[in-house]
Enzyme design. Structure first.
Site, PDB file in Angstrom:
ATOM      1  N   ASP A  54       5.293 -14.079   4.986  1.00  0.00           N
ATOM      2  CA  ASP A  54       6.333 -14.912   4.380  1.00  0.00           C
ATOM      3  C   ASP A  54       7.583 -14.146   3.986  1.00  0.00           C
ATOM      4  O   ASP A  54       8.652 -14.744   3.847  1.00  0.00           O
ATOM      5  CB  ASP A  54       5.776 -15.613   3.125  1.00  0.00           C
ATOM      6  CG  ASP A  54       4.722 -16.620   3.491  1.00  0.00           C
ATOM      7  OD1 ASP A  54       5.021 -17.488   4.312  1.00  0.00           O
ATOM      8  OD2 ASP A  54       3.588 -16.502   2.996  1.00  0.00           O
TER       9      ASP A  54
ATOM     10  N   HIS B 203      -1.923  -9.810  -0.035  1.00  0.00           N
ATOM     11  CA  HIS B 203      -2.673 -10.701   0.853  1.00  0.00           C
ATOM     12  C   HIS B 203      -4.145 -10.618   0.516  1.00  0.00           C
ATOM     13  O   HIS B 203      -4.637  -9.543   0.165  1.00  0.00           O
ATOM     14  CB  HIS B 203      -2.454 -10.314   2.316  1.00  0.00           C
ATOM     15  CG  HIS B 203      -2.776 -11.418   3.247  1.00  0.00           C
ATOM     16  ND1 HIS B 203      -4.055 -11.678   3.679  1.00  0.00           N
ATOM     17  CD2 HIS B 203      -1.987 -12.373   3.789  1.00  0.00           C
ATOM     18  CE1 HIS B 203      -4.025 -12.740   4.456  1.00  0.00           C
ATOM     19  NE2 HIS B 203      -2.801 -13.182   4.538  1.00  0.00           N
TER      20      HIS B 203
HETATM   21  C1  LIG Z   1      -1.567 -13.669  -1.491  1.00  0.00           C
HETATM   22  C2  LIG Z   1      -2.238 -13.581  -2.845  1.00  0.00           C
HETATM   23  C3  LIG Z   1      -2.453 -15.002  -3.377  1.00  0.00           C
HETATM   24  C4  LIG Z   1      -3.593 -12.901  -2.683  1.00  0.00           C
HETATM   25  O1  LIG Z   1      -4.234 -13.068  -3.864  1.00  0.00           O
HETATM   26  P1  LIG Z   1      -5.605 -12.402  -4.275  1.00  0.00           P
HETATM   27  O2  LIG Z   1      -6.362 -11.874  -3.095  1.00  0.00           O
HETATM   28  O3  LIG Z   1      -6.283 -13.409  -5.133  1.00  0.00           O
HETATM   29  O4  LIG Z   1      -5.137 -11.140  -5.088  1.00  0.00           O
HETATM   30  P2  LIG Z   1      -4.803 -11.140  -6.612  1.00  0.00           P
HETATM   31  O5  LIG Z   1      -3.806 -12.186  -6.923  1.00  0.00           O
HETATM   32  O6  LIG Z   1      -6.096 -11.152  -7.367  1.00  0.00           O
HETATM   33  O7  LIG Z   1      -4.104  -9.720  -6.756  1.00  0.00           O
HETATM   34  C5  LIG Z   1      -4.779  -8.482  -6.921  1.00  0.00           C
HETATM   35  C6  LIG Z   1      -3.877  -7.582  -7.788  1.00  0.00           C
HETATM   36  O8  LIG Z   1      -2.631  -7.343  -7.121  1.00  0.00           O
HETATM   37  C7  LIG Z   1      -1.554  -7.898  -7.875  1.00  0.00           C
HETATM   38  N1  LIG Z   1      -0.682  -8.629  -6.957  1.00  0.00           N
HETATM   39  C8  LIG Z   1      -1.083  -9.342  -5.879  1.00  0.00           C
HETATM   40  N2  LIG Z   1      -0.022  -9.882  -5.281  1.00  0.00           N
HETATM   41  C9  LIG Z   1       1.049  -9.496  -5.990  1.00  0.00           C
HETATM   42  C10 LIG Z   1       2.427  -9.728  -5.856  1.00  0.00           C
HETATM   43  N3  LIG Z   1       2.872 -10.483  -4.855  1.00  0.00           N
HETATM   44  N4  LIG Z   1       3.274  -9.189  -6.749  1.00  0.00           N
HETATM   45  C11 LIG Z   1       2.809  -8.417  -7.755  1.00  0.00           C
HETATM   46  N5  LIG Z   1       1.489  -8.151  -7.941  1.00  0.00           N
HETATM   47  C12 LIG Z   1       0.639  -8.692  -7.074  1.00  0.00           C
HETATM   48  C13 LIG Z   1      -2.203  -8.898  -8.842  1.00  0.00           C
HETATM   49  O9  LIG Z   1      -1.408  -9.102  -9.997  1.00  0.00           O
HETATM   50  C14 LIG Z   1      -3.511  -8.217  -9.119  1.00  0.00           C
HETATM   51  O10 LIG Z   1      -3.271  -7.176 -10.034  1.00  0.00           O
HETATM   52  P3  LIG Z   1      -4.335  -6.844 -11.186  1.00  0.00           P
HETATM   53  O11 LIG Z   1      -5.576  -6.422 -10.464  1.00  0.00           O
HETATM   54  O12 LIG Z   1      -3.643  -5.772 -11.958  1.00  0.00           O
HETATM   55  O13 LIG Z   1      -4.505  -8.129 -11.951  1.00  0.00           O
HETATM   56  C15 LIG Z   1      -1.399 -12.760  -3.837  1.00  0.00           C
HETATM   57  O14 LIG Z   1      -1.166 -11.475  -3.306  1.00  0.00           O
HETATM   58  C16 LIG Z   1      -0.084 -13.451  -4.162  1.00  0.00           C
HETATM   59  O15 LIG Z   1      -0.052 -14.314  -5.045  1.00  0.00           O
HETATM   60  N6  LIG Z   1       1.026 -13.077  -3.459  1.00  0.00           N
HETATM   61  C17 LIG Z   1       2.279 -13.740  -3.665  1.00  0.00           C
HETATM   62  C18 LIG Z   1       2.297 -15.068  -2.945  1.00  0.00           C
HETATM   63  C19 LIG Z   1       2.401 -14.920  -1.451  1.00  0.00           C
HETATM   64  O16 LIG Z   1       3.207 -14.153  -0.959  1.00  0.00           O
HETATM   65  N7  LIG Z   1       1.572 -15.696  -0.742  1.00  0.00           N
HETATM   66  C20 LIG Z   1       1.601 -15.725   0.708  1.00  0.00           C
HETATM   67  C21 LIG Z   1       0.337 -15.198   1.274  1.00  0.00           C
HETATM   68  S1  LIG Z   1       0.443 -15.034   3.039  1.00  0.00           S
END
Ligand SMILES: CC(C)(COP(=O)(O)OP(=O)(O)OC[C@H]1O[C@@H](n2cnc3c(N)ncnc32)[C@H](O)[C@@H]1OP(=O)(O)O)[C@@H](O)C(=O)NCCC(=O)NCCS
Length: 370
Positions: free
Chosen positions: A307, A256
């Site tokens: 979710d 998140h």
């Molecule tokens: C929610 C979300 C978009 C937040 O994104 P964000 O704040 O931009 O965080 P990031 O995507 O930059 O992630 C930070 C790190 O954690 C990892 N990470 C984050 N969510 C992850 C996941 N669901 N599975 C595996 N790794 C994950 C990223 O790969 C990143 O790793 P790195 O630093 O080695 O590159 C992201 O966690 C995600 O895509 N989750 C899956 C989709 C989801 O469930 N969305 C609903 C949100 S309520």
């Protein structure tokens, strides 16, 4: 000027609707845990719009008022009948909600009273649109909403044509409470940006639906269910998840932007998922989810978000997978509209800047010389 990618950590507005402070989510200062355990969705809707909990007569009045607005114009039903049968459900919702404005005589009335009335119409009519869409694509006639019943009960009734059981209504209601608002999430921000131009509330909610559709926002719950179905049984979980993590693929329903120590809504949905699994006699989705959580949290330190367990909850309620995000939209309409009303009250155009990274001092080359 230096850009902050994804606006992470940027405070873009003030709001008195919901807060996330030290990992605790509140609506109007009331802890989400208390609301999830005690409040109905309509109570929460009232709270978000009016800033206080309703008393009994105010709540009863709101339920009657909303169900009174729930009928959608016949033109919208006719339009949905023309949509391709395999259209994306959020795309259908986005189009139909945009069209609702065409049949609302006060669509462009910007008075506070008209805007609150339109918020009520949107909240009442989204469930009807989604249920109508689901039935029409299945070759069935839409079912008209009942008057005087809650949104959860009416939605399940319009979807199935049967009186839903109490457990299903209560479960859906709790899910709606948990998804109602979430500070300046992407779709709410989209809604506020749109109406900050003094565009109308239908445009704001249409923008929000477009933003919610994406798999990094509302679409994640469907992606979680797709993953559970792909894994199939508990025996396959370990290999499947380990492989994904080894390939640096994201596991939907985890992580998140704001909560780094866990999403406070997830535990309520986990409990519901377990209870519904017991009631339906199918614990497979719940058991797989628990295993996935163990692995992802153990290896990556990432916790489930709202979710993750919503997916198994909605599946236990026999809701088709591609209606999960539209259901999220039903709930979040309360938050979107509360934020839109708040934006109108104290408006300033939202227009940030961009850090330019393109080339500079480029000569204009006439077309015949390119
Ligand atoms: C929610 C979300 C978009 C937040 O994104 P964000 O704040 O931009 O965080 P990031 O995507 O930059 O992630 C930070 C790190 O954690 C990892 N990470 C984050 N969510 C992850 C996941 N669901 N599975 C595996 N790794 C994950 C990223 O790969 C990143 O790793 P790195 O630093 O080695 O590159 C992201 O966690 C995600 O895509 N989750 C899956 C989709 C989801 O469930 N969305 C609903 C949100 S309520």
């Amino acid at each position: 000027m230096t850009a902050t990618k994804g606006l992470e950590g940027i405070v873009a507005t003030t709001s008195s609707i919901s807060s996330i402070i030290d990992g605790v989510l509140t609506y109007r200062g009331i802890n989400i845990d208390d609301l999830a355990e005690n409040a109905t969705f309509e109570e929460v809707v009232y709270l978000l719009w009016y800033g206080k909990l309703p008393n009994r007569s105010e709540l009863d009045h709101l339920v009657i008022e909303l169900s009174g607005y729930a009928q959608i114009p016949q033109q919208i039903i006719d339009q949905i009948k023309l949509y391709p049968k395999d259209v994306n459900s959020m795309a259908a919702l986005r189009s139909a909600v945009s069209s609702l404005a065409l049949y609302d005589a006060e669509a462009n009335d910007m008075s506070t009273e008209a805007n609150l009335r339109k918020a009520k119409k949107l909240q009442a009519q989204l469930p009807t649109v989604i249920a109508a869409f689901a039935r029409i694509r299945a070759g069935q006639e839409p079912i008209a909403p009942k008057s005087g019943v809650s949104i959860s009960e009416n939605f399940l009734y319009m979807l199935t044509g049967k009186q839903p059981d109490k457990v299903a209504v209560e479960a859906l209601d709790k899910a709606l409470v948990l998804h109602a608002d979430h500070e300046l999430n992407a779709s709410t921000f989209a809604a506020r940006v749109t109406v900050a131009t003094l565009s109308d509330i239908y445009s704001g909610v249409t923008s929000a639906i477009g933003a919610l559709k994406g798999p990094l926002h509302g679409g994640a719950n469907e992606a979680v269910m797709a993953m559970l179905e792909e894994i199939g049984t508990a025996d396959n979980v370990t290999n499947y998840i380990n492989e994904k993590l080894a390939n640096k693929e994201k596991i939907m329903g985890f992580g998140h932007r704001v909560y780094k120590n866990g999403d406070p809504r997830a535990k309520h949905l986990q409990k519901m998922s377990q209870e519904l699994g017991k009631i339906t006699g199918n614990m497979n989705w719940y058991n797989m989810s628990i295993q996935i959580e163990d692995i992802v949290t153990g290896q990556k330190g990432l916790k489930p978000n709202v979710d993750f367990y919503s997916a198994s909850v909605y599946t236990s309620l026999e809701i088709p997978r591609d209606l999960f995000t539209p259901i999220f939209a039903i709930s979040r309409t309360s938050g979107w509209t509360a934020h839109i009303l708040e934006q109108y009250e104290n408006n300033r155009l939202i227009r940030p800047r961009a850090e330019y990274t393109g080339p500079s001092h480029q000569a204009y080359i006439p077309i015949e010389k390119r």
